[in-house]
Write a protein that holds these residues in place. Structure first.
Motif, mmCIF file in Angstrom:
data_model
loop_
_atom_site.group_PDB
_atom_site.id
_atom_site.type_symbol
_atom_site.label_atom_id
_atom_site.label_comp_id
_atom_site.label_asym_id
_atom_site.label_seq_id
_atom_site.Cartn_x
_atom_site.Cartn_y
_atom_site.Cartn_z
ATOM 1 N N ALA A 188 -0.350 -24.124 42.642
ATOM 2 C CA ALA A 188 -0.501 -23.545 41.277
ATOM 3 C C ALA A 188 -0.297 -24.341 40.285
ATOM 4 O O ALA A 188 -1.152 -24.313 39.203
ATOM 5 N N ALA A 189 0.545 -25.219 40.229
ATOM 6 C CA ALA A 189 0.743 -26.152 39.177
ATOM 7 C C ALA A 189 0.179 -27.599 39.208
ATOM 8 O O ALA A 189 -0.376 -28.253 38.265
ATOM 9 N N TYR A 190 0.047 -28.074 40.694
ATOM 10 C CA TYR A 190 -0.268 -29.493 40.740
ATOM 11 C C TYR A 190 -0.720 -29.583 42.197
ATOM 12 O O TYR A 190 -0.146 -30.516 42.820
ATOM 13 N N CYS A 191 -1.474 -28.886 42.497
ATOM 14 C CA CYS A 191 -2.301 -29.352 43.966
ATOM 15 C C CYS A 191 -2.966 -30.490 43.796
ATOM 16 O O CYS A 191 -3.585 -30.994 42.935
ATOM 17 N N PRO A 192 -2.505 -31.345 44.982
ATOM 18 C CA PRO A 192 -3.122 -32.763 44.856
ATOM 19 C C PRO A 192 -4.172 -32.890 45.685
ATOM 20 O O PRO A 192 -4.974 -34.277 45.847
ATOM 21 N N SER A 193 -4.602 -31.792 46.221
ATOM 22 C CA SER A 193 -5.813 -31.525 47.354
ATOM 23 C C SER A 193 -5.515 -31.906 48.780
ATOM 24 O O SER A 193 -4.319 -32.611 49.046
ATOM 25 N N PRO A 194 -5.885 -30.909 49.571
ATOM 26 C CA PRO A 194 -5.530 -31.299 51.192
ATOM 27 C C PRO A 194 -5.831 -32.597 51.689
ATOM 28 O O PRO A 194 -5.070 -33.011 52.584
ATOM 29 N N LEU A 195 -6.651 -33.362 50.815
ATOM 30 C CA LEU A 195 -6.908 -34.852 51.501
ATOM 31 C C LEU A 195 -5.735 -35.653 51.382
ATOM 32 O O LEU A 195 -5.578 -36.699 52.043
#
Length: 413
Positions: free
Chosen positions: A285-292
């Motif tokens: 919610a705050a800092y998703c870096p991406s699943p990659l």
């Protein structure tokens, strides 16, 4: 101090664990009717391993770790090549690779006796004032808390209510992903198969004692996407892999029946601050870096620990939230930047790049120093995952009287 956490996946229960340890009263609200057990393998590395050790949960995770013996490349004709040891997401021997649902269950089990869980409900409205946050739940109840924390994922309702529209912080990365479970018709035994084709990649690995296949597919996508329209998402995935060959017809047929299907854009959440008044955010919610990136779970565990420590060591809420920003945001940015570099080349963009990548993977196991080359290739991820000095743990609960939980002038709602 009374804190409401929205979201009971990883970040929410991890934060609840530490808040309770520091003597803070916690309620967790979760939209799902029960703990969500699905999800692909996630990785815990770097300073997040230190957080797990401080929680005393390392031994609880050990028997649940993915026991993948090797990862193997596969092409559209089913030819296998480029065998490498362990799962693809394991960079260092101490890294933990575990199904998201198993990790969530461990965290829930470690907190359910001390923390109030409210399943089948969600936050519908927030009203901040000098004494707290008035929360209206979707079920109609109301309550007031000193702090509300959104740990409700990349499409956070709490973030939308306190920070504004999602479009202002979501950064799409030009691709989409889907995760689902299928029967192990391939007969894989502790193996992970990796497919790399034109503008698409896939990972298929055996899980649940080789009973099932856990599938994760990524494909280029820059058009509109509705994260709530599941039938449209299934059609999108089917179209993206319709001509991919190999076992994809059977895998896509299994995807259509899978009850744990999940699909979304690969994206990042980038915010200049992690709190607004008496509302804070943690995890995706705050800092998703991406699943990659493979770093989302580690960031969630680290962020939850730091936020709890800062709340426990300061009676002034705005000071605690400012310290949370100062400690976590630089760490988050470095990990997000690594993900942007990886995301730019997540899949080959031309037939020539497909051939080059496959040739490199065919040769890799036979090249002298191949393990050293892999370590060098992953050095950026490794260094980014360790680029934070954790604040020391607070061993004694912080006895903070409710009336002393003040907001400094910089944090007024």
């Amino acid at each position: 101090m009374h804190v409401l956490i929205s979201g009971a996946s990883v970040a929410g229960p991890a934060l609840a664990f530490w808040l309770h340890r520091h003597g803070i009263d916690v309620t967790v609200v979760e939209r799902a009717p029960a703990l969500r057990e699905g999800g692909y393998c996630v990785d815990i590395r770097g300073v997040a391993l230190d957080v797990v050790a401080r929680m005393g949960l390392r031994e609880a995770l050990r028997p649940l770790e993915a026991d993948t013996l090797e990862n193997v490349m596969v092409d559209e004709r089913g030819r296998r090549f480029g065998r490498m040891p362990r799962g693809f997401g394991v960079i260092d021997p101490d890294d933990v690779e575990i199904l998201r649902g198993d990790l969530a269950r461990v965290l829930f089990t470690a907190t359910r006796a001390q923390v109030r869980y409210r399943f089948g409900d969600s936050v519908a409205a927030l009203r901040q004032h000098e004494r707290g946050v008035d929360v209206t739940f979707a079920g109609g109840d109301t309550a007031t808390f000193d702090l509300v924390v959104g740990a409700d994922g990349v499409h956070s309702q709490v973030r939308a209510l306190a920070f504004g529209p999602e479009r202002e912080c979501l950064r799409a990365m030009g691709s989409a992903m889907a995760i689902f479970t299928a029967p192990n018709h391939l007969g894989l035994h502790r193996q992970q198969l990796l497919y790399s084709g034109l503008r698409r990649i896939a990972s298929v690995k055996s899980t649940h004692g080789d009973r099932d296949l856990m599938c994760a597919v990524f494909f280029a996508h820059r058009d509109d996407f509705d994260h709530r329209d599941v039938p449209a998402q299934r059609r999108l995935v089917a179209a993206a892999f319709a001509d991919a060959g190999w076992e994809f017809p059977r895998l896509i047929a299994a995807m259509q029946r899978a009850d744990d299907f999940y699909c979304d854009l690969t994206c990042q959440i980038r915010l200049p601050t992690l709190s607004r008044g008496r509302v804070a955010l943690v995890g995706d919610a705050a800092y998703c870096p991406s699943p990659l990136s493979g770093q989302g779970t580690s960031l969630a565990l680290v962020g939850a620990y730091v936020l709890a420590v800062e709340l426990a060591r300061s009676a002034d809420l705005s000071t605690a939230l400012l310290r949370y920003d100062e400690r976590v945001l630089p760490f988050v940015r470095r990990n997000q930047d690594i993900a942007l570099k990886l995301g730019g080349g997540f899949a080959p963009g031309s037939p020539f790049q497909v051939r080059v990548r496959r040739l490199a993977m065919k040769l890799m196991p036979y090249m002298p120093g191949s393990s050293l080359m892999m370590k060098l290739a992953m050095r950026g991820i490794r260094e980014a995952s360790r680029d934070l000095e954790l604040p020391p743990p607070i061993h004694a609960p912080a006895a903070v009287a409710p009336e002393s939980i003040a907001m400094g002038t910089s944090g007024q709602a």
